[in-house]
Enzyme design. Structure first.
Site, short mmCIF file in Angstrom:
data_model
loop_
_atom_site.label_atom_id
_atom_site.label_comp_id
_atom_site.label_asym_id
_atom_site.label_seq_id
_atom_site.Cartn_x
_atom_site.Cartn_y
_atom_site.Cartn_z
N TYR A 47 37.78 43.25 44.88
CA TYR A 47 36.84 43.88 43.96
C TYR A 47 36.94 45.41 44.00
CZ TYR A 47 34.47 39.36 43.38
OH TYR A 47 34.18 38.06 43.08
N LYS B 142 42.11 32.17 53.47
CA LYS B 142 43.28 31.54 52.86
C LYS B 142 44.51 32.01 53.63
CE LYS B 142 44.94 28.82 49.59
NZ LYS B 142 44.70 27.35 49.66
N ASP C 58 39.69 26.65 49.70
CA ASP C 58 39.67 25.50 48.81
C ASP C 58 39.04 24.29 49.50
OD1 ASP C 58 41.86 25.66 50.47
OD2 ASP C 58 43.29 24.87 49.03
N ASP D 139 31.64 35.41 47.22
CA ASP D 139 31.00 35.40 45.91
C ASP D 139 31.01 33.98 45.34
OD1 ASP D 139 29.89 36.15 43.51
OD2 ASP D 139 31.56 37.39 42.86
N ASP E 197 27.62 31.09 45.41
CA ASP E 197 27.10 30.55 44.14
C ASP E 197 27.23 29.03 44.10
OD1 ASP E 197 26.39 33.02 43.33
OD2 ASP E 197 27.72 33.14 41.61
#
Length: 372
Positions: free
Chosen positions: A142, A189, A221, A245, A249
């Site tokens: 980001y 990851k 994942d 993020d 959510d």
């Protein structure tokens, strides 16, 4: 205690739900003899409309000069639907996090017994879920360098982390796990990304300083799948910015409504507290938005300043509201309660909890004052 609090209500339903959090804090102040002073400032689309800047310098100065920030929401469809917009509301939030040094985002996720049936997940999977996500907030993709070629056909976003950025949030996450069920899961990851391999290396090293904490690892994942299959396996989740993020959510479905999820963003000197839901512009001005996430963010503010009894009073009032179905229509489609009335009930319960002897169920059914 005297606390000066910056109020950045923002866009959409932000002002409506933030007002209920302020109402709740005022009730706490009266009961526990604290003095909360609120200083309002603009941010997001509202700030762009007024000044052309999603985070005006005056707003940033207010935040730097107060003890904490109570944040509402940002976003507006006129920017969401315009990918070519050079100035966007979200830029204000990212700049605010960076300017205040808010490197850790803390998001509790809890399955309330009275709302189990509101979740799309099976009751046996989510019952008893109580976890916290520690998301790094000022690094990663980001904030990395962004490029777009002259033809507008090739783009890139740089994901970059230093060991220092990882260390400071990792210590906070380990300490949180020590106060909970003593388990920490790093989500990364590392089979693909070099930044994730650095995260795993640094967190593994730090974990040796916390021998009482069980440390395990999940690729993002798999973690996303496990959040649905068996969220009870988690206690504290630690992860980088973008993964956090997404995962946080996803966690909102466990509780049955994103309108229940609060968050804290903290740094060395400053802190900010906000619901994780968006600005929900379709509900703006209709008095139907769920204020509980904003109210629970106020509870996190109190916990940050070690006012644990006061924070517990808010949690007790929220749980009583859920128990009596004093909720907005996202939790009960037949509810007669508005954003304002839910806030009124929670503040009223805090102020009068010890004096309550009875509940008038008929008044509850009509969405009126319940405490007699």
């Amino acid at each position: 205690m005297d606390l000066n609090i910056a109020v950045l209500a923002g866009d959409g339903i932000g002002p409506e739900v933030t007002q209920q959090a302020i109402k709740t804090l005022n009730a706490i102040g009266e009961v526990y003899n604290h003095n909360f002073t609120f200083k309002e400032a603009v941010v997001g689309a509202a700030a762009i409309d007024q000044t052309g800047d999603p985070l005006p310098e005056k707003t940033l100065e207010v935040c730097l000069q107060t003890d904490a920030v109570l944040f509402g929401a940002i976003g507006d469809p006129k920017y969401d639907n315009d990918p070519s917009a050079k100035v966007r509301p979200e830029q204000g939030l990212l700049k605010l996090r960076k300017s205040l040094g808010l490197f850790t985002n803390i998001r509790p996720i809890k399955a309330y017994p009275t709302l189990i049936d509101k979740s799309p997940l099976k009751e046996e999977r989510i019952q008893g879920t109580d976890l916290t996500i520690y998301r790094e907030l000022t690094g990663g993709i980001y904030f990395g360098e962004k490029k777009l070629n002259e033809e507008g056909t090739v783009a890139s976003d740089l994901c970059e982390y230093s060991d220092f950025e990882i260390e400071r949030i990792a210590h906070l996450a380990f300490k949180a796990a020590r106060a909970r069920k003593k388990k920490l899961t790093l989500v990364d990851k590392a089979n693909v990304l070099e930044t994730s391999r650095l995260w795993r290396k640094v967190v593994t090293k730090i974990g040796k300083s916390y021998p009482d904490i069980t440390l395990d690892f999940l690729f993002v994942d798999n973690a996303a799948m496990q959040m649905i299959l068996n969220p009870n396996q988690f206690d504290v989740i630690l992860t980088e910015n973008m993964f956090g993020d997404i995962i946080s959510d996803e966690g909102s479905v466990i509780g049955g409504s994103i309108g229940l999820l609060a968050s804290a963003s903290v740094g060395e000197e400053h802190s900010m507290f906000e619901p994780i839901h968006g600005s929900f512009p379709q509900a703006k001005g209709k008095d139907i938005a769920n204020p509980i996430a904003s109210i629970l963010s106020a509870a996190m503010l109190l916990e940050h300043f070690k006012l644990y009894e006061e924070a517990k009073a808010i949690h007790n009032a929220v749980e009583k509201a859920l128990e009596l179905k004093v909720v907005t229509t996202d939790l009960d489609p037949q509810s007669k309660y508005t954003t304002t009335k839910v806030g009124d009930f929670i503040a009223d319960y805090i102020a009068n909890a010890e004096e309550i002897t009875n509940y008038n169920q008929e008044n509850i059914d009509y969405g009126q004052s319940t405490i007699i």
